[in-house]
Scaffold this motif. Sequence first.
Motif, PDB file in Angstrom:
ATOM      1  N   CYS A  10       1.062  -0.852  -0.575  1.00  0.00           N
ATOM      2  CA  CYS A  10      -0.076  -0.079   0.338  1.00  0.00           C
ATOM      3  C   CYS A  10       1.135   1.311  -0.002  1.00  0.00           C
ATOM      4  O   CYS A  10       2.276   1.357   0.348  1.00  0.00           O
ATOM      5  N   ARG A  11       0.667   2.178  -0.725  1.00  0.00           N
ATOM      6  CA  ARG A  11       1.146   3.538  -0.715  1.00  0.00           C
ATOM      7  C   ARG A  11       2.745   3.009  -1.289  1.00  0.00           C
ATOM      8  O   ARG A  11       3.999   3.245  -0.426  1.00  0.00           O
ATOM      9  N   LEU A  12       2.915   3.268  -2.534  1.00  0.00           N
ATOM     10  CA  LEU A  12       4.624   2.624  -2.878  1.00  0.00           C
ATOM     11  C   LEU A  12       4.176   3.059  -4.120  1.00  0.00           C
ATOM     12  O   LEU A  12       3.534   3.146  -5.373  1.00  0.00           O
ATOM     13  N   SER A  13       5.301   3.564  -4.423  1.00  0.00           N
ATOM     14  CA  SER A  13       5.890   4.238  -6.366  1.00  0.00           C
ATOM     15  C   SER A  13       7.500   3.744  -6.234  1.00  0.00           C
ATOM     16  O   SER A  13       8.477   4.385  -5.447  1.00  0.00           O
ATOM     17  N   VAL A  14       7.770   3.595  -7.066  1.00  0.00           N
ATOM     18  CA  VAL A  14       8.679   3.194  -7.439  1.00  0.00           C
ATOM     19  C   VAL A  14       8.648   3.983  -9.070  1.00  0.00           C
ATOM     20  O   VAL A  14       8.017   4.663  -9.485  1.00  0.00           O
ATOM     21  N   LYS A  15      10.039   4.875  -7.983  1.00  0.00           N
ATOM     22  CA  LYS A  15      11.017   6.209  -8.708  1.00  0.00           C
ATOM     23  C   LYS A  15      12.813   5.581  -9.544  1.00  0.00           C
ATOM     24  O   LYS A  15      12.604   4.648  -8.511  1.00  0.00           O
ATOM     25  N   GLY A  16      13.333   5.613  -9.943  1.00  0.00           N
ATOM     26  CA  GLY A  16      13.944   5.711 -10.312  1.00  0.00           C
ATOM     27  C   GLY A  16      14.823   4.422 -10.536  1.00  0.00           C
ATOM     28  O   GLY A  16      16.187   3.971 -11.129  1.00  0.00           O
TER      29      GLY A  16
END
Length: 69
Positions: A10-16
């Motif tokens: 929950c509430r995961l942002s994959v960046k980079g």
Amino acid sequence: MCFLVTLDLCRLSVKGFSLSSIGFGFPSLKTLSLQLIKLNGIQDFMLLLAGSLILEDLRLSDIYIHSEE
């Protein structure tokens, strides 16, 4: 040996980075629940599913896929 059978994110942002660049899988995962997830592209989502060979239960809510076209 322990195996991951259930994963609830929950509430995961994959960046980079891309999931394709780290080459992982969840061969024992049967239940996957994703809520409020942001991914870099559709291929990351597809690789996540492809790496979960025996997935039986998939729950999705508020999935955002960024696409640069």
